[in-house]
Design a protein around this motif. Sequence first.
Motif, mmCIF file in Angstrom:
data_model
loop_
_atom_site.group_PDB
_atom_site.id
_atom_site.type_symbol
_atom_site.label_atom_id
_atom_site.label_comp_id
_atom_site.label_asym_id
_atom_site.label_seq_id
_atom_site.Cartn_x
_atom_site.Cartn_y
_atom_site.Cartn_z
ATOM 1 N N TYR A 57 50.693 90.144 -51.538
ATOM 2 C CA TYR A 57 49.286 90.295 -51.754
ATOM 3 C C TYR A 57 48.289 89.226 -52.760
ATOM 4 N N LEU A 58 48.815 88.169 -52.952
ATOM 5 C CA LEU A 58 48.328 87.506 -53.867
ATOM 6 C C LEU A 58 47.334 86.588 -52.862
ATOM 7 N N HIS A 59 47.668 86.422 -51.849
ATOM 8 C CA HIS A 59 46.735 84.937 -51.142
ATOM 9 C C HIS A 59 45.431 85.179 -50.923
ATOM 10 N N PRO A 60 44.729 86.646 -51.072
ATOM 11 C CA PRO A 60 43.875 86.219 -51.488
ATOM 12 C C PRO A 60 43.588 85.622 -52.424
ATOM 13 N N VAL A 61 43.837 85.195 -53.508
ATOM 14 C CA VAL A 61 43.574 84.600 -55.198
ATOM 15 C C VAL A 61 44.124 83.417 -54.421
ATOM 16 N N PHE A 62 44.249 82.618 -53.711
ATOM 17 C CA PHE A 62 45.112 81.496 -53.444
ATOM 18 C C PHE A 62 44.189 80.620 -51.742
ATOM 19 N N THR A 63 43.576 82.415 -50.965
ATOM 20 C CA THR A 63 42.846 81.921 -50.385
ATOM 21 C C THR A 63 41.517 81.567 -50.245
ATOM 22 N N ALA A 64 41.181 82.373 -51.229
ATOM 23 C CA ALA A 64 39.531 81.606 -51.970
ATOM 24 C C ALA A 64 39.332 80.953 -52.316
ATOM 25 N N VAL A 65 40.685 80.069 -53.725
ATOM 26 C CA VAL A 65 40.453 79.222 -54.063
ATOM 27 C C VAL A 65 39.970 77.636 -52.837
ATOM 28 N N LEU A 66 41.732 77.704 -51.545
ATOM 29 C CA LEU A 66 41.058 77.009 -51.156
ATOM 30 C C LEU A 66 40.237 76.547 -50.134
ATOM 31 N N ALA A 67 39.453 77.605 -49.640
ATOM 32 C CA ALA A 67 38.326 77.817 -49.382
ATOM 33 C C ALA A 67 37.176 77.521 -49.813
ATOM 34 N N LEU A 68 36.528 76.959 -51.153
ATOM 35 C CA LEU A 68 36.375 76.672 -51.532
ATOM 36 C C LEU A 68 36.269 74.985 -51.918
ATOM 37 N N LEU A 69 37.608 74.719 -51.660
ATOM 38 C CA LEU A 69 37.769 73.669 -51.674
ATOM 39 C C LEU A 69 37.841 72.472 -50.282
ATOM 40 N N PHE A 70 37.896 73.090 -49.665
ATOM 41 C CA PHE A 70 38.552 71.913 -48.701
ATOM 42 C C PHE A 70 37.324 72.847 -47.063
ATOM 43 N N LEU A 71 37.001 73.800 -47.553
ATOM 44 C CA LEU A 71 35.473 75.046 -46.429
ATOM 45 C C LEU A 71 34.150 75.040 -47.102
ATOM 46 N N LYS A 72 34.492 74.638 -48.615
ATOM 47 C CA LYS A 72 33.283 74.691 -48.738
ATOM 48 C C LYS A 72 32.420 75.470 -48.806
ATOM 49 N N GLU A 73 33.455 76.890 -48.897
ATOM 50 C CA GLU A 73 32.499 77.966 -49.306
ATOM 51 C C GLU A 73 31.868 78.219 -50.920
ATOM 52 N N ARG A 74 30.835 79.352 -50.754
ATOM 53 C CA ARG A 74 30.832 79.153 -51.872
ATOM 54 C C ARG A 74 31.559 80.391 -52.914
ATOM 55 N N ILE A 75 32.206 80.390 -54.286
ATOM 56 C CA ILE A 75 32.494 81.025 -54.892
ATOM 57 C C ILE A 75 31.899 82.392 -55.186
ATOM 58 N N HIS A 76 31.908 83.979 -55.091
ATOM 59 C CA HIS A 76 31.556 84.672 -55.710
ATOM 60 C C HIS A 76 32.424 85.030 -57.107
ATOM 61 N N LEU A 77 30.973 85.735 -58.236
ATOM 62 C CA LEU A 77 31.834 86.528 -59.213
ATOM 63 C C LEU A 77 32.723 87.407 -58.670
ATOM 64 N N SER A 78 32.369 88.401 -57.592
ATOM 65 C CA SER A 78 33.578 89.216 -57.227
ATOM 66 C C SER A 78 34.409 88.275 -57.266
ATOM 67 N N THR A 79 34.584 87.340 -56.519
ATOM 68 C CA THR A 79 36.137 86.032 -55.818
ATOM 69 C C THR A 79 37.022 86.269 -57.914
ATOM 70 N N ILE A 80 36.007 85.908 -58.667
ATOM 71 C CA ILE A 80 36.450 84.975 -60.184
ATOM 72 C C ILE A 80 36.774 86.755 -61.156
ATOM 73 N N ALA A 81 36.336 87.745 -60.171
ATOM 74 C CA ALA A 81 36.986 89.504 -61.161
ATOM 75 C C ALA A 81 38.831 89.609 -59.994
ATOM 76 N N CYS A 82 38.510 89.247 -59.214
ATOM 77 C CA CYS A 82 39.860 89.438 -58.318
ATOM 78 C C CYS A 82 40.522 88.219 -58.787
ATOM 79 N N ILE A 83 40.646 87.011 -59.334
ATOM 80 C CA ILE A 83 41.771 86.341 -59.501
ATOM 81 C C ILE A 83 42.162 87.185 -60.893
#
Length: 295
Positions: free
Chosen positions: A104-130
Amino acid sequence: MPSGNNLMPAGLKFMLLSALGFALMAACVKLVSASGMPIFQIVAARALVSLLISYADIKRKKIPVWGNNKPLLIARGTVGTIGLICVYYAIANLPLAEATILQYLHPVFTAVLALLFLKERIHLSTIACIVLSIIGLVITVKPNMITSTAVDLPTLSVGVAILGAFFSAVAYTIVKRLSRSEDSSVIVFYFPFIALPLSLILLGDNFQMPTLFEGVLLILVGIFTQIGQVCLTKAMQTEAASKATAYSYIQVVFSIILGAVLFSELPSVWTLIGGGLIIAGTLINIFGSKRGLAK
């Protein structure tokens, strides 16, 4: 007066069945690997069952088998296969609860990959998750950093489990891109289509003729996986994605119960604390991102 069945949302029912299916799949993998069955052979058996079922589904829909973006479909199948091999290795060599929690660590990697390759915005909640996930990971894997009486998990198995979570995240990111142009059944089909020959090549001459019990377990690995995937899809269709994903963490509870009953594995207090932080971080990410807490 509403019946008990009507008190439980349909999405929750399907996600509970999905989590139970995946937990039973993991338990079958651990049982059959304990007999000395090579991991690559377990992957091949699961791929064979999934290939037959997914091919039949494509034929039922009467859609082209090979899809549109073949290079990316092949990449999804290859990455997914590598991730599955890592996950099965971790299940075979770690307690069931710990192997599930690390996945269940995969959401952390997914958030970073989505930011890098899908240009999705990163949220404060994502930083808290990491942050919470990293702290939870350290507490789960290296509790002797906190107290000398705790026992660390084996480094190689933990590393492979984390790799499994990473490759799962890569696969999810590719699936998200593919969903713009491909039918979901075609995306699912390419996974076993690549996994079966690749796992057989890696298996080489190490094929082990299964006993009747082992053969049943191998078939159950494929069946429980299919139940988990179908019920997960149903949950996503009948419930908001954020709620459905949150419900999926009941798999950790199922894994703890199965680990205790089948393998006499009782998670340490550090595993429960670390796993709780990882799950809390992911839930914050799910519901925080939904509310638009952008950085």
